[in-house]
Design an enzyme around this catalytic site. Sequence first.
Site, mmCIF file in Angstrom:
data_model
loop_
_atom_site.group_PDB
_atom_site.id
_atom_site.type_symbol
_atom_site.label_atom_id
_atom_site.label_comp_id
_atom_site.label_asym_id
_atom_site.label_seq_id
_atom_site.Cartn_x
_atom_site.Cartn_y
_atom_site.Cartn_z
ATOM 1 N N CYS A 111 0.816 -1.227 0.000
ATOM 2 C CA CYS A 111 0.000 0.000 0.000
ATOM 3 C C CYS A 111 0.844 1.268 0.000
ATOM 4 O O CYS A 111 0.311 2.362 -0.188
ATOM 5 C CB CYS A 111 -0.934 0.010 1.202
ATOM 6 S SG CYS A 111 -2.022 -1.409 1.254
ATOM 7 N N HIS A 247 -2.656 7.447 2.210
ATOM 8 C CA HIS A 247 -3.241 6.160 1.811
ATOM 9 C C HIS A 247 -4.613 6.005 2.456
ATOM 10 O O HIS A 247 -4.773 6.203 3.668
ATOM 11 C CB HIS A 247 -2.305 5.020 2.223
ATOM 12 C CG HIS A 247 -2.936 3.677 2.071
ATOM 13 N ND1 HIS A 247 -3.643 3.314 0.935
ATOM 14 C CD2 HIS A 247 -2.988 2.601 2.908
ATOM 15 C CE1 HIS A 247 -4.089 2.085 1.081
ATOM 16 N NE2 HIS A 247 -3.718 1.635 2.264
ATOM 17 N N ASN A 277 -10.555 0.758 0.491
ATOM 18 C CA ASN A 277 -9.084 0.739 0.467
ATOM 19 C C ASN A 277 -8.635 0.054 -0.822
ATOM 20 O O ASN A 277 -8.858 -1.144 -1.000
ATOM 21 C CB ASN A 277 -8.594 -0.019 1.709
ATOM 22 C CG ASN A 277 -7.081 -0.164 1.769
ATOM 23 O OD1 ASN A 277 -6.374 0.113 0.806
ATOM 24 N ND2 ASN A 277 -6.588 -0.622 2.908
HETATM 25 N N1 ACO Z 1 -18.832 -6.445 10.685
HETATM 26 C C1 ACO Z 1 -19.268 -6.555 11.942
HETATM 27 N N2 ACO Z 1 -18.456 -6.864 12.980
HETATM 28 C C2 ACO Z 1 -17.157 -7.061 12.703
HETATM 29 C C3 ACO Z 1 -16.634 -6.949 11.405
HETATM 30 C C4 ACO Z 1 -17.534 -6.637 10.369
HETATM 31 N N3 ACO Z 1 -17.133 -6.498 9.096
HETATM 32 N N4 ACO Z 1 -15.297 -7.188 11.452
HETATM 33 C C5 ACO Z 1 -15.008 -7.434 12.731
HETATM 34 N N5 ACO Z 1 -16.109 -7.364 13.490
HETATM 35 C C6 ACO Z 1 -16.234 -7.550 14.946
HETATM 36 C C7 ACO Z 1 -15.120 -8.387 15.492
HETATM 37 O O1 ACO Z 1 -15.440 -9.766 15.358
HETATM 38 C C8 ACO Z 1 -15.077 -7.932 16.914
HETATM 39 O O2 ACO Z 1 -16.124 -8.570 17.615
HETATM 40 P P1 ACO Z 1 -15.954 -8.983 19.173
HETATM 41 O O3 ACO Z 1 -15.752 -7.693 19.915
HETATM 42 O O4 ACO Z 1 -17.241 -9.674 19.497
HETATM 43 O O5 ACO Z 1 -14.743 -9.867 19.232
HETATM 44 C C9 ACO Z 1 -15.424 -6.444 16.832
HETATM 45 O O6 ACO Z 1 -16.078 -6.277 15.575
HETATM 46 C C10 ACO Z 1 -14.222 -5.524 16.929
HETATM 47 O O7 ACO Z 1 -13.224 -5.956 15.987
HETATM 48 P P2 ACO Z 1 -11.843 -5.249 15.872
HETATM 49 O O8 ACO Z 1 -11.000 -5.963 14.889
HETATM 50 O O9 ACO Z 1 -11.277 -5.057 17.237
HETATM 51 O O10 ACO Z 1 -12.268 -3.816 15.290
HETATM 52 P P3 ACO Z 1 -11.416 -2.527 15.104
HETATM 53 O O11 ACO Z 1 -12.107 -1.407 15.780
HETATM 54 O O12 ACO Z 1 -9.959 -2.721 15.398
HETATM 55 O O13 ACO Z 1 -11.546 -2.272 13.525
HETATM 56 C C11 ACO Z 1 -10.293 -2.486 11.463
HETATM 57 C C12 ACO Z 1 -11.009 -3.211 12.601
HETATM 58 C C13 ACO Z 1 -11.324 -1.669 10.713
HETATM 59 C C14 ACO Z 1 -9.657 -3.505 10.520
HETATM 60 C C15 ACO Z 1 -9.241 -1.559 12.051
HETATM 61 O O14 ACO Z 1 -8.435 -2.226 12.975
HETATM 62 C C16 ACO Z 1 -8.352 -0.954 10.993
HETATM 63 O O15 ACO Z 1 -8.756 -0.126 10.209
HETATM 64 N N6 ACO Z 1 -7.079 -1.343 10.991
HETATM 65 C C17 ACO Z 1 -6.048 -0.776 10.118
HETATM 66 C C18 ACO Z 1 -6.357 -0.780 8.658
HETATM 67 C C19 ACO Z 1 -6.100 -2.078 7.998
HETATM 68 O O16 ACO Z 1 -5.712 -3.046 8.597
HETATM 69 N N7 ACO Z 1 -6.318 -2.069 6.702
HETATM 70 C C20 ACO Z 1 -6.149 -3.219 5.941
HETATM 71 C C21 ACO Z 1 -5.158 -3.138 4.832
HETATM 72 S S1 ACO Z 1 -3.594 -2.765 5.278
HETATM 73 C C22 ACO Z 1 -3.324 -1.284 4.670
HETATM 74 O O17 ACO Z 1 -4.047 -0.767 3.890
HETATM 75 C C23 ACO Z 1 -2.135 -0.570 5.166
#
Ligand code: ACO
Length: 320
Positions: A111, A247, A277
């Site tokens: 990315c 990004h 993304n």
């Molecule tokens: N719909 C509903 N619930 C969901 C989903 C979904 N799509 N995905 C996860 N959940 C649930 C999980 O199971 C979890 O449930 P639980 O509390 O019962 O265990 C809860 O939501 C919280 O999940 P987390 O993973 O802790 O959520 P978080 O607030 O961290 O958000 C996310 C996740 C959006 C991926 C965030 O961490 C993020 O944006 N991270 C960085 C970006 C990233 O990784 N991008 C990917 C590509 S890499 C890049 O582009 C650099």
Amino acid sequence: MKILGTGSAVPKQTVTNDMLSDFVDTNDVWITTRTGIKSRQIITTERFEELAALAGQRAIEAAGLVPEDIDFIICHNVCNVYVTPSLAALVQGILGIKGPNCPTMDLNSACAGFTYGLEICDSFIATGRAKHILFICAEEVTRMVDWTQRETCVLFGDGAGAMVLGAGDNYLASKLTSTPMPDVIYYRLPCEPTPFETGEGIDTHIAMQLKGREVFRMAVTSAQRDIRDVIEKAGLKLEDIDHFLLHQANQRIIDAIKQDFDLPPERFHSNIQKRGNTSSASIPMLLDEEIREGRIKRGDLMVFNGFGAGFVTSAAVMRY
Ligand code: ACO
């Protein structure tokens, strides 16, 4: 180096958050509040290389050139069905640019690839080894995820962003970093079996895995550091920068970075709401959209900042 023209292309199929809840246990409220994404474009019947070429063609037209003027094609791509030939070679054929005087090659810095690619383009332009480089970042990330894993499949979209680069003094400073952390984001495909390969469990197919919270933290920390460093390297001040194009991984990441800088919020551009993304394509797609909508004008100062699997980061200061 200078940007002569930009272009972009997205698949025709728009997929809303509500449409995703037909496939996985998710909902619009969760996706919107956690990521800012409302919809994304997803490859259906399109040929990926044609989408990349369309973005390239639009950039060539915006530069006031014709395909024959291009003397180097560089594509950035993480994954598509062709491992070889390169996407750049495929694009060359689609655009009808005859060889042998237009070399082609692909890059892969996940990315963060847009600014990594700019750095390579600058090395060819600055030394006069290329006059008009067509640089395309094209990604079909939606084909790297497991569509039963709600943690990943809701995050991504497909698309291509392109530009034609030529001689000029507009590329002012850059910074590239890499820290080996393969567990944080990865996607593995098996290679062909051979009678000699003995490693066990290495060649398994694993759809895109990511440690979301870790990526989130690293993205915010690295962006705050890299943006400051690159502006200082350019001999400029934060307030001199007209536009920040980061990004588009998550609106919350962009907001957290933005909060660290005491600047008008509208200087931080965003299209993740409608694009998702799109990995390395996100910054050049955003740039093209903002230029075409008149929000970025000739002479404006821009900062680009990316981060992704590696863990790699990149930033650059450039005048449009
Ligand atoms: N719909 C509903 N619930 C969901 C989903 C979904 N799509 N995905 C996860 N959940 C649930 C999980 O199971 C979890 O449930 P639980 O509390 O019962 O265990 C809860 O939501 C919280 O999940 P987390 O993973 O802790 O959520 P978080 O607030 O961290 O958000 C996310 C996740 C959006 C991926 C965030 O961490 C993020 O944006 N991270 C960085 C970006 C990233 O990784 N991008 C990917 C590509 S890499 C890049 O582009 C650099």
